[in-house]
Design a protein around this motif. Structure first.
Motif, PDB file in Angstrom:
ATOM      1  N   PHE A 193       0.853  -1.183   0.000  1.00  0.00           N
ATOM      2  CA  PHE A 193       0.000   0.000   0.000  1.00  0.00           C
ATOM      3  C   PHE A 193       0.893   1.238   0.000  1.00  0.00           C
ATOM      4  N   GLU A 194       0.278   2.408  -0.217  1.00  0.00           N
ATOM      5  CA  GLU A 194       1.046   3.643  -0.190  1.00  0.00           C
ATOM      6  C   GLU A 194       1.898   3.665   1.076  1.00  0.00           C
ATOM      7  N   ASN A 195       3.161   4.039   0.915  1.00  0.00           N
ATOM      8  CA  ASN A 195       4.132   3.845   1.998  1.00  0.00           C
ATOM      9  C   ASN A 195       3.791   4.598   3.276  1.00  0.00           C
ATOM     10  N   ASN A 196       3.044   5.689   3.175  1.00  0.00           N
ATOM     11  CA  ASN A 196       2.707   6.486   4.360  1.00  0.00           C
ATOM     12  C   ASN A 196       1.356   6.126   4.972  1.00  0.00           C
ATOM     13  N   LEU A 197       0.658   5.173   4.378  1.00  0.00           N
ATOM     14  CA  LEU A 197      -0.639   4.774   4.930  1.00  0.00           C
ATOM     15  C   LEU A 197      -0.431   3.937   6.194  1.00  0.00           C
ATOM     16  N   GLN A 198      -1.077   4.359   7.279  1.00  0.00           N
ATOM     17  CA  GLN A 198      -0.947   3.659   8.545  1.00  0.00           C
ATOM     18  C   GLN A 198      -1.736   2.344   8.529  1.00  0.00           C
ATOM     19  N   ILE A 199      -1.096   1.271   8.998  1.00  0.00           N
ATOM     20  CA  ILE A 199      -1.733  -0.044   9.091  1.00  0.00           C
ATOM     21  C   ILE A 199      -1.797  -0.430  10.564  1.00  0.00           C
ATOM     22  N   HIS A 200      -2.988  -0.815  11.017  1.00  0.00           N
ATOM     23  CA  HIS A 200      -3.195  -1.191  12.421  1.00  0.00           C
ATOM     24  C   HIS A 200      -3.645  -2.642  12.513  1.00  0.00           C
ATOM     25  N   ARG A 201      -3.135  -3.339  13.547  1.00  0.00           N
ATOM     26  CA  ARG A 201      -3.479  -4.749  13.753  1.00  0.00           C
ATOM     27  C   ARG A 201      -4.332  -4.888  15.006  1.00  0.00           C
ATOM     28  N   THR A 202      -5.313  -5.789  14.949  1.00  0.00           N
ATOM     29  CA  THR A 202      -6.135  -6.085  16.120  1.00  0.00           C
ATOM     30  C   THR A 202      -6.663  -7.508  15.996  1.00  0.00           C
ATOM     31  N   LYS A 203      -7.396  -7.962  17.010  1.00  0.00           N
ATOM     32  CA  LYS A 203      -8.002  -9.294  16.959  1.00  0.00           C
ATOM     33  C   LYS A 203      -9.291  -9.244  16.146  1.00  0.00           C
ATOM     34  N   LEU A 204      -9.550 -10.310  15.420  1.00  0.00           N
ATOM     35  CA  LEU A 204     -10.733 -10.364  14.569  1.00  0.00           C
ATOM     36  C   LEU A 204     -12.014 -10.173  15.374  1.00  0.00           C
ATOM     37  N   GLU A 205     -12.080 -10.758  16.559  1.00  0.00           N
ATOM     38  CA  GLU A 205     -13.307 -10.682  17.344  1.00  0.00           C
ATOM     39  C   GLU A 205     -13.607  -9.250  17.802  1.00  0.00           C
ATOM     40  N   LYS A 206     -12.577  -8.407  17.849  1.00  0.00           N
ATOM     41  CA  LYS A 206     -12.762  -7.025  18.289  1.00  0.00           C
ATOM     42  C   LYS A 206     -12.768  -6.038  17.125  1.00  0.00           C
ATOM     43  N   ALA A 207     -12.602  -6.537  15.892  1.00  0.00           N
ATOM     44  CA  ALA A 207     -12.341  -5.655  14.755  1.00  0.00           C
ATOM     45  C   ALA A 207     -13.503  -4.709  14.452  1.00  0.00           C
ATOM     46  N   THR A 208     -14.719  -5.232  14.467  1.00  0.00           N
ATOM     47  CA  THR A 208     -15.866  -4.387  14.118  1.00  0.00           C
ATOM     48  C   THR A 208     -16.033  -3.260  15.117  1.00  0.00           C
ATOM     49  N   ALA A 209     -15.934  -3.576  16.398  1.00  0.00           N
ATOM     50  CA  ALA A 209     -16.050  -2.550  17.433  1.00  0.00           C
ATOM     51  C   ALA A 209     -14.893  -1.559  17.351  1.00  0.00           C
ATOM     52  N   PHE A 210     -13.707  -2.065  17.034  1.00  0.00           N
ATOM     53  CA  PHE A 210     -12.524  -1.220  16.896  1.00  0.00           C
ATOM     54  C   PHE A 210     -12.733  -0.197  15.776  1.00  0.00           C
ATOM     55  N   TYR A 211     -13.289  -0.660  14.653  1.00  0.00           N
ATOM     56  CA  TYR A 211     -13.540   0.224  13.519  1.00  0.00           C
ATOM     57  C   TYR A 211     -14.590   1.278  13.879  1.00  0.00           C
ATOM     58  N   GLU A 212     -15.667   0.847  14.504  1.00  0.00           N
ATOM     59  CA  GLU A 212     -16.741   1.790  14.848  1.00  0.00           C
ATOM     60  C   GLU A 212     -16.249   2.873  15.803  1.00  0.00           C
ATOM     61  N   LYS A 213     -15.317   2.529  16.676  1.00  0.00           N
ATOM     62  CA  LYS A 213     -14.812   3.483  17.661  1.00  0.00           C
ATOM     63  C   LYS A 213     -13.766   4.421  17.062  1.00  0.00           C
ATOM     64  N   HIS A 214     -12.908   3.902  16.172  1.00  0.00           N
ATOM     65  CA  HIS A 214     -11.713   4.648  15.776  1.00  0.00           C
ATOM     66  C   HIS A 214     -11.709   5.143  14.335  1.00  0.00           C
ATOM     67  N   ALA A 215     -12.701   4.766  13.517  1.00  0.00           N
ATOM     68  CA  ALA A 215     -12.716   5.238  12.123  1.00  0.00           C
ATOM     69  C   ALA A 215     -12.797   6.759  12.084  1.00  0.00           C
ATOM     70  N   GLY A 216     -11.850   7.375  11.410  1.00  0.00           N
ATOM     71  CA  GLY A 216     -11.815   8.828  11.310  1.00  0.00           C
ATOM     72  C   GLY A 216     -10.936   9.495  12.347  1.00  0.00           C
ATOM     73  N   THR A 217     -10.461   8.741  13.351  1.00  0.00           N
ATOM     74  CA  THR A 217      -9.570   9.315  14.375  1.00  0.00           C
ATOM     75  C   THR A 217      -8.242   8.563  14.360  1.00  0.00           C
ATOM     76  N   LEU A 218      -8.182   7.400  15.034  1.00  0.00           N
ATOM     77  CA  LEU A 218      -6.972   6.576  14.954  1.00  0.00           C
ATOM     78  C   LEU A 218      -6.825   5.979  13.560  1.00  0.00           C
ATOM     79  N   LEU A 219      -7.936   5.553  12.986  1.00  0.00           N
ATOM     80  CA  LEU A 219      -7.930   4.973  11.642  1.00  0.00           C
ATOM     81  C   LEU A 219      -8.242   6.069  10.630  1.00  0.00           C
ATOM     82  N   THR A 220      -7.210   6.558   9.972  1.00  0.00           N
ATOM     83  CA  THR A 220      -7.374   7.579   8.926  1.00  0.00           C
ATOM     84  C   THR A 220      -6.421   7.268   7.781  1.00  0.00           C
ATOM     85  N   PRO A 221      -6.697   7.752   6.572  1.00  0.00           N
ATOM     86  CA  PRO A 221      -7.863   8.525   6.165  1.00  0.00           C
ATOM     87  C   PRO A 221      -9.077   7.629   5.959  1.00  0.00           C
TER      88      PRO A 221
END
Length: 380
Positions: free
Chosen positions: A294-322
């Motif tokens: 992926f584009e070299n400056n794009l941030q990649i975050h790792r988490t557990k699958l069971e927590k992924a949906t909640a993680f996205y709902e909480k952090h999309a647009g803040t920790l997870l950008t763009p």
């Protein structure tokens, strides 16, 4: 400096913007081709006649919306099927499905197609170019196209432009050449390189930008006394990843340099997020290395699958950008695509990047609704 009366005479003759090719007008600020009379007169003095939109794009990197629709673009392309010509079809090797023009055969008629894969400079050097060409031909055939040849180029740095011109000369049989493509594939940048090669002129005469949709009318570049290279407007492909992002965030999607692989040792039921734009689930399989391109400056975050949906709902647009929080409203919901591999495979999120996974694993890729997710035999 010319007078206003002289400027009016030029307008009456159908004066064109040298950036986008639109007809210049000075009366309707919200319509295509508008520029104030004072700016037009100054433009003549500086030998740079641009509409206001192209002026702001060239000098301030600011794009202004226009009122052209997909139908407007397609009507402009209909003329291709009514003439004998070579069609040079420019596609983005990084966004192949997003580069497809629906129903292209209706526009080209029986004219031959030379398929050009642009932005090849961003692909890792370890990818054999013959593999890229084979994949492009397969995808073109699936879309019902039978190109007479395939070229790989870089409009940005001019790679293989001279060879492309040789191919054009070989296949055009003395006829004109139409250059077609959807927005944001680098077509205008490539045309600029062609102009420099043909004329030796180092000045950009067509507006270029990382924004979609900057060429509004056909622009003709003479090849000889009876034929031209004709740059046509880019067709807007609404499902391109670039259309969901702000200008500021495009730099995290459209690579400007060679992609560097990033490898993650994943256990089963782990997830990677690529900003808030895509998600990869390693559903089932042994611990293994998963390589992301992926584009070299794009941030990649790792988490557990069971927590992924909640993680996205909480952090999309803040920790997870763009995109950032205020632009998340433009982002369609992510849709899940599951695959069970039988060989080493690339899972491709069109216009964003790909993940290379081993054989005999179950994975899922999530992408904005409408954005293609596809598989191919691993390029590396």
């Amino acid at each position: 400096m010319i007078s206003e009366k002289e400027a009016q005479e030029y307008l009456a003759d159908g004066l064109k913007c040298i950036g986008c090719g639109a007809t210049i007008q000075t009366t309707e600020p919200n319509e295509i081709g508008y520029t104030p009379m004072s700016a037009l007169i100054k433009g003549f003095d500086q030998e740079e006649v641009l509409c206001q939109r192209c002026f702001r794009l060239r000098h301030y990197n600011e794009i202004q919306p226009v009122s052209l629709t997909d139908d407007d673009f397609r009507r402009l392309l209909n003329q291709i099927s009514e003439t004998k010509a070579l069609v040079v079809y420019v596609m983005d090797v990084f966004d192949f499905s997003g580069s497809m023009i629906p129903g292209l055969h209706r526009f080209v008629g029986s004219n031959p197609i030379l398929l050009v894969g642009n932005k090849v400079d961003v692909l890792p050097h370890s990818i054999r170019r013959s593999k890229v060409k084979d994949w492009m031909r397969q995808q073109a055939n699936i879309a019902g196209l039978r190109p007479i040849d395939i070229m790989l180029t870089s409009g940005k740095n001019g790679d293989e432009v001279s060879t492309l011109l040789d191919k054009i000369e070989q296949y055009r049989n003395g006829q004109s050449v139409y250059v077609v493509g959807v927005t944001n594939v680098g077509k205008s940048t490539l045309i600029n390189q062609i102009i420099k090669d043909v004329t030796g002129d180092q000045q950009d005469v067509i507006t270029t930008s990382r924004f979609p949709g900057t060429t509004l009318d056909r622009i003709e570049i003479p090849l000889d006394d009876s034929s031209d290279i004709i740059d046509t407007p880019g067709i807007i492909h609404a499902d391109q990843m670039a259309h969901f992002l702000s200008a500021k965030d495009l730099k995290y999607v459209s690579p400007q340099k060679e992609l560097k692989p990033r490898t993650y040792q994943l256990n089963s039921e782990q997830t990677l997020f690529f900003g808030a734009m895509a998600r990869f689930d390693y559903v089932q399989g042994p611990k293994t290395g998963i390589t992301a391109y992926f584009e070299n400056n794009l941030q990649i975050h790792r988490t557990k699958l069971e927590k992924a949906t909640a993680f996205y709902e909480k952090h999309a647009g803040t920790l997870l950008t763009p995109p950032n929080d205020k632009d998340m409203a433009k982002m369609p919901p992510l849709r899940r695509h599951e695959f069970k591999t039988t060989m080493k495979t690339d899972i491709v999120v069109d216009g964003l990047g790909w993940v290379t996974v081993p054989a005999n694993v179950v994975v899922a890729a999530w992408a904005p609704e409408g954005v293609s997710v596809l598989t191919r035999k691993a390029m590396i």
